[in-house]
Write a protein that holds these residues in place. Sequence first.
Motif, mmCIF file in Angstrom:
data_model
loop_
_atom_site.group_PDB
_atom_site.id
_atom_site.type_symbol
_atom_site.label_atom_id
_atom_site.label_comp_id
_atom_site.label_asym_id
_atom_site.label_seq_id
_atom_site.Cartn_x
_atom_site.Cartn_y
_atom_site.Cartn_z
ATOM 1 N N SER A 1 0.826 -1.211 0.000
ATOM 2 C CA SER A 1 0.000 0.000 0.000
ATOM 3 C C SER A 1 0.862 1.265 0.000
ATOM 4 C CB SER A 1 -0.982 0.002 1.164
ATOM 5 O OG SER A 1 -0.307 0.082 2.388
ATOM 6 N N ARG A 2 2.032 1.228 0.631
ATOM 7 C CA ARG A 2 2.905 2.403 0.642
ATOM 8 C C ARG A 2 3.451 2.700 -0.747
ATOM 9 N NH1 ARG A 2 6.954 2.471 5.508
ATOM 10 N NH2 ARG A 2 7.219 4.585 4.715
ATOM 11 N N LEU A 3 3.655 1.654 -1.557
ATOM 12 C CA LEU A 3 4.149 1.852 -2.920
ATOM 13 C C LEU A 3 3.025 2.168 -3.900
ATOM 14 C CD1 LEU A 3 6.841 -0.956 -3.005
ATOM 15 C CD2 LEU A 3 7.259 1.509 -3.144
ATOM 16 N N GLY A 4 1.794 1.853 -3.520
ATOM 17 C CA GLY A 4 0.652 2.159 -4.384
ATOM 18 C C GLY A 4 0.698 1.395 -5.689
ATOM 19 N N GLY A 5 0.004 1.903 -6.701
ATOM 20 C CA GLY A 5 -0.073 1.194 -7.966
ATOM 21 C C GLY A 5 0.243 2.041 -9.183
ATOM 22 N N ASP A 6 0.612 3.307 -8.982
ATOM 23 C CA ASP A 6 0.856 4.166 -10.142
ATOM 24 C C ASP A 6 2.178 3.861 -10.845
ATOM 25 O OD1 ASP A 6 2.125 5.282 -7.821
ATOM 26 O OD2 ASP A 6 2.396 7.176 -8.899
ATOM 27 N N VAL A 7 3.129 3.283 -10.135
ATOM 28 C CA VAL A 7 4.398 2.869 -10.726
ATOM 29 C C VAL A 7 4.518 1.360 -10.520
ATOM 30 C CG1 VAL A 7 6.920 3.077 -10.623
ATOM 31 C CG2 VAL A 7 5.490 5.103 -10.254
ATOM 32 N N LYS A 8 4.755 0.629 -11.601
ATOM 33 C CA LYS A 8 4.917 -0.832 -11.542
ATOM 34 C C LYS A 8 6.399 -1.172 -11.433
ATOM 35 C CE LYS A 8 0.534 -1.520 -12.196
ATOM 36 N NZ LYS A 8 -0.303 -1.736 -11.051
ATOM 37 N N PHE A 9 6.705 -2.289 -10.763
ATOM 38 C CA PHE A 9 8.087 -2.706 -10.531
ATOM 39 C C PHE A 9 8.318 -4.096 -11.116
ATOM 40 C CE2 PHE A 9 6.915 0.244 -7.185
ATOM 41 C CZ PHE A 9 7.976 1.145 -7.213
ATOM 42 N N TYR A 10 9.444 -4.240 -11.826
ATOM 43 C CA TYR A 10 9.806 -5.508 -12.464
ATOM 44 C C TYR A 10 11.261 -5.827 -12.122
ATOM 45 C CZ TYR A 10 5.536 -4.563 -15.017
ATOM 46 O OH TYR A 10 4.225 -4.289 -15.346
ATOM 47 N N PHE A 11 11.455 -6.976 -11.485
ATOM 48 C CA PHE A 11 12.771 -7.367 -11.005
ATOM 49 C C PHE A 11 13.476 -8.287 -11.991
ATOM 50 C CE2 PHE A 11 10.375 -6.045 -7.383
ATOM 51 C CZ PHE A 11 11.291 -5.368 -6.606
ATOM 52 N N GLY A 12 14.788 -8.101 -12.093
ATOM 53 C CA GLY A 12 15.593 -8.959 -12.952
ATOM 54 C C GLY A 12 15.085 -8.949 -14.378
ATOM 55 N N ASN B 1 14.075 -3.969 -14.845
ATOM 56 C CA ASN B 1 15.458 -4.456 -14.702
ATOM 57 C C ASN B 1 16.032 -4.111 -13.335
ATOM 58 O OD1 ASN B 1 15.309 -5.252 -17.444
ATOM 59 N ND2 ASN B 1 15.972 -3.212 -18.086
ATOM 60 N N ILE B 2 15.227 -4.212 -12.291
ATOM 61 C CA ILE B 2 15.707 -3.903 -10.944
ATOM 62 C C ILE B 2 16.654 -5.024 -10.516
ATOM 63 C CG2 ILE B 2 15.100 -3.448 -8.544
ATOM 64 C CD1 ILE B 2 12.248 -2.716 -9.566
ATOM 65 N N VAL B 3 17.880 -4.625 -10.153
ATOM 66 C CA VAL B 3 18.883 -5.585 -9.697
ATOM 67 C C VAL B 3 19.503 -5.078 -8.410
ATOM 68 C CG1 VAL B 3 19.419 -6.441 -12.019
ATOM 69 C CG2 VAL B 3 20.741 -4.535 -11.082
ATOM 70 N N SER B 4 19.991 -6.004 -7.589
ATOM 71 C CA SER B 4 20.781 -5.609 -6.429
ATOM 72 C C SER B 4 22.105 -5.078 -6.954
ATOM 73 C CB SER B 4 21.009 -6.807 -5.507
ATOM 74 O OG SER B 4 19.785 -7.212 -4.921
ATOM 75 N N ASN B 5 22.663 -4.092 -6.260
ATOM 76 C CA ASN B 5 23.865 -3.429 -6.768
ATOM 77 C C ASN B 5 24.789 -3.037 -5.622
ATOM 78 O OD1 ASN B 5 25.333 -2.326 -9.017
ATOM 79 N ND2 ASN B 5 24.727 -0.296 -8.318
ATOM 80 N N TYR B 6 25.019 -3.963 -4.700
ATOM 81 C CA TYR B 6 25.825 -3.659 -3.523
ATOM 82 C C TYR B 6 27.281 -3.479 -3.930
ATOM 83 C CZ TYR B 6 26.972 -3.460 1.401
ATOM 84 O OH TYR B 6 27.381 -3.028 2.634
ATOM 85 N N LYS B 7 27.880 -2.362 -3.555
ATOM 86 C CA LYS B 7 29.247 -1.990 -3.930
ATOM 87 C C LYS B 7 29.455 -2.090 -5.440
ATOM 88 C CE LYS B 7 31.366 -2.832 0.522
ATOM 89 N NZ LYS B 7 32.419 -3.499 1.285
ATOM 90 N N ASN B 8 28.415 -1.718 -6.203
ATOM 91 C CA ASN B 8 28.432 -1.711 -7.662
ATOM 92 C C ASN B 8 28.660 -3.089 -8.287
ATOM 93 O OD1 ASN B 8 27.851 1.079 -8.117
ATOM 94 N ND2 ASN B 8 29.910 1.525 -7.379
ATOM 95 N N VAL B 9 28.285 -4.139 -7.571
ATOM 96 C CA VAL B 9 28.318 -5.501 -8.106
ATOM 97 C C VAL B 9 26.870 -5.930 -8.293
ATOM 98 C CG1 VAL B 9 29.008 -7.899 -7.699
ATOM 99 C CG2 VAL B 9 30.503 -6.022 -6.954
#
Length: 148
Positions: A43-54, A110-118
């Motif tokens: 609910s905090r992220l709502g629905g106006d922006v969709k998120f797609y991982f990997g 294309n959401i990816v983890s990026n810890y220390k730019n890896v």
Amino acid sequence: MRKLILSIAVTAAAIASIAPAQARDSKMMMSLEKAMAANDAQSRLGGDVKFYFGKQATPKMLEQLGTDKTSQKTNSFGKSPETACNWAFLSAMLRLQERARELGANAVVNIVSNYKNVEMSSETEFECHDGAMMTGVALKADFVKVKP
């Protein structure tokens, strides 16, 4: 004798203060599904922006608007690693959402983890680093307009 003991104590304290600190930094792979179910994230992220991982399938992309990254941290003192990771993850997602709105995007892909730019890409997990005092999540993503 008292001065000698005091001198030794002061010297030992000075040496200890310049020795490198050994901080805990535990890499953890956390469930996206559980993180999205925690802290009222949906609910905090709502629905106006969709998120797609990997490499998740997305609707047809109409326009590429940019790429950005975020690194969010939370105090981990007194929190379980899962709780701290979920808080840092939600903070990172809210920042991605804010950036998408700034750019006029309706999707973050294309959401990816990026810890220390890896980069670490997954459709089901994100990388979190949990320490004794701080916990962090770093994400990188593309901002796009997709077909509604």
